[in-house]
Design an enzyme around this catalytic site. Structure first.
Site, PDB file in Angstrom:
ATOM      1  N   ASP A  51     161.651  52.926 -25.153  1.00 31.89           N
ATOM      2  CA  ASP A  51     160.898  52.128 -26.125  1.00 31.89           C
ATOM      3  C   ASP A  51     159.446  52.612 -26.185  1.00 31.89           C
ATOM      4  OD1 ASP A  51     159.888  50.187 -27.786  1.00 31.89           O
ATOM      5  OD2 ASP A  51     160.979  48.556 -26.837  1.00 31.89           O
ATOM      6  N   ILE A  52     158.940  52.775 -27.386  1.00 37.56           N
ATOM      7  CA  ILE A  52     157.553  53.213 -27.583  1.00 37.56           C
ATOM      8  C   ILE A  52     156.696  52.072 -28.137  1.00 37.56           C
ATOM      9  CG2 ILE A  52     156.026  54.838 -28.754  1.00 37.56           C
ATOM     10  CD1 ILE A  52     157.830  56.094 -26.642  1.00 37.56           C
TER      11      ILE A  52
ATOM     12  N   LYS B 296     145.098  44.312 -23.301  1.00 33.86           N
ATOM     13  CA  LYS B 296     143.725  44.817 -23.354  1.00 33.86           C
ATOM     14  C   LYS B 296     142.779  43.776 -23.931  1.00 33.86           C
ATOM     15  CE  LYS B 296     140.907  48.389 -25.571  1.00 33.86           C
ATOM     16  NZ  LYS B 296     140.901  49.576 -26.476  1.00 33.86           N
TER      17      LYS B 296
ATOM     18  N   HIS C 202     167.469  46.476  18.442  1.00 31.20           N
ATOM     19  CA  HIS C 202     166.442  47.452  18.051  1.00 31.20           C
ATOM     20  C   HIS C 202     167.053  48.560  17.194  1.00 31.20           C
ATOM     21  CE1 HIS C 202     163.628  45.371  20.537  1.00 31.20           C
ATOM     22  NE2 HIS C 202     164.244  45.679  21.665  1.00 31.20           N
TER      23      HIS C 202
ATOM     24  N   ARG D 159     175.479  67.355  10.665  1.00 32.14           N
ATOM     25  CA  ARG D 159     174.629  66.790  11.719  1.00 32.14           C
ATOM     26  C   ARG D 159     174.137  65.410  11.306  1.00 32.14           C
ATOM     27  NH1 ARG D 159     169.182  69.893  12.980  1.00 32.14           N
ATOM     28  NH2 ARG D 159     168.466  68.553  11.275  1.00 32.14           N
TER      29      ARG D 159
END
Length: 404
Positions: A22-23, A34, A165, A400
């Site tokens: 969306d623009i 603003k 832990h 690993r």
């Protein structure tokens, strides 16, 4: 446009994702934010009631303080939207130019790993976990809950695991959950004090009665049967956590670590496939293979250097976090001896290769008849020869599982 929903579709194409960027919407939101001194911009439905109440109290107008607060939320909203787009495109185009992350606050914590450290939890933790009872979760509780969930996600059969832990203390599998608990608890009856219990099936009353006999910090399960929950809730501080999704769904796809000068990001170690390359003269029996794979699922969740002795349905000894692999093996053997568990006929799992034959020889001397490890040492031939001399079966996985 619903960009976030679009990219969640499993078959979404890059072109479709770009089409849903969306623009105009973000531009209007930013321009309104603003000008917050004269414009009220609302981007979150949760704010509707507070805006209406504010207007009622101010003759149909909103206060500057509220408008400023809403403007900040608007900028954060559009920033998150842009960041989602950037992260998606970065992943699709494999540019790896930058990494950014913006997560909402879930809750502030009383303190961090230690009382002098401030801490908070961010993200969507509540999407996966629901606290049903007990004290508020601590920083360490959350770490342990995550570790427990990652571990239990390795198993499809009914399984109970105990952690302390973030390290597994014991794991057991059985259709009878109480038996699964007994297998897990037998591995180490001291370390689980104040630990975490996780089960991949609803907690039953017989299991609840058994586990209520020891002090635990947290119990995690898909659900708690009525009588079981009532029994466990008698302990006011015990935290009961319901896992709202499957354990595999709750796993994070990315593992992040804070380091001096930056942030390390890697794929989470969630590989479920275990290549089985038999490298010894003797092939493992079905029972040995099951034991090796059981131990292999667990050793990846133990701090390195990690050694796990296991049977086909339970742990027998766990050695964690030692600088020397041989020392980890010795600790695992000692733990088994302390627990009165025989390692005769057991499988030994190692999170990384045996750099020398001594680690494998120590396992054989302890009673192990088979071993599973990644392989890859320059002395692999010596290790294989040591296994053959002792008529052990050994599998190289080629994978690993270091855990620092």
């Amino acid at each position: 446009y619903p960009f976030e929903k679009t990219i969640q579709k499993p078959d979404v194409t890059l072109a479709e994702a770009i089409e849903n960027i969306d623009i105009g919407g973000p531009s209007m939101i930013r321009s309104a934010a603003k000008n917050y001194e004269s414009v009220t911009v609302v981007v979150d439905p949760i704010d509707y009631d507070s805006v209406l109440e504010n207007m009622r109290e101010n003759n149909g107008e909103t206060t500057l303080k509220l408008r400023e607060h809403l403007a900040i939320k608007a900028f954060i909203k559009t920033s998150d939207y842009d960041r989602t787009i950037g992260n998606y495109l970065n992943r699709e185009q494999i540019t790896e130019a930058s990494f950014s992350l913006s997560l909402p606050l879930v809750t502030k914590l009383r303190y961090g790993e230690n009382p002098h450290q401030q801490a908070a939890l961010y993200g969507d933790f509540d999407r996966y976990f629901e606290k049903l009872h007990g004290k508020e979760l601590s920083f360490n509780n959350i770490l342990d809950i995550s570790a427990a969930t990652n571990l239990i996600g390795e198993f499809t059969q009914p399984t109970v695991a105990i952690l302390k832990h973030t390290n597994p203390c014991g794991v057991g599998s059985d259709v009878d959950l109480r038996e699964a608990w007994e297998k897990a608890f037998a591995t180490d009856k001291q370390a689980p004090f104040g630990g975490i219990i996780v089960c991949n099936r609803p907690i039953t009353e017989p299991l609840a009665k058994t586990i209520s006999e020891i002090f635990s910090e947290v119990i995690i399960a898909p659900d708690f049967e009525g009588d079981a929950r009532g029994l466990l809730q008698k302990k006011k501080n015990l935290r009961l956590i319901r896992l709202l999704t499957s354990a595999t769904e709750a796993r994070s796809a990315v593992d992040l670590r804070s380091v001096c000068g930056g942030l390390l990001a890697q794929d989470s170690d969630v590989s479920s496939e275990t290549p089985e390359q038999i490298v010894t003269q003797r092939k493992p029996t079905k029972k040995e293979l099951d034991a090796m794979l059981f131990g292999w699922r667990i050793v990846k969740h133990v701090k390195s250097n990690a050694i796990v002795y296991a049977a086909a349905d339970r742990t027998l000894g766990i050695g964690a976090g030692q600088m020397s692999r041989v020392d980890s093996s010795r600790i695992a053997v000692w733990k088994a001896q302390e627990a009165g568990l025989s390692l005769k006929g057991s499988a030994v799992a190692s999170d990384a290769f045996f750099p020398f034959p001594d680690g494998l020889i120590a396992a054989a001397d302890a009673g192990a008849t088979c071993a599973i490890q990644p392989g890859g040492s320059v002395r692999d031939n010596e290790v294989i020869a040591a296994a053959d001399e002792r008529k052990m079966a050994m599998i190289f996985t080629g994978v690993r599982h270091f855990r620092h």
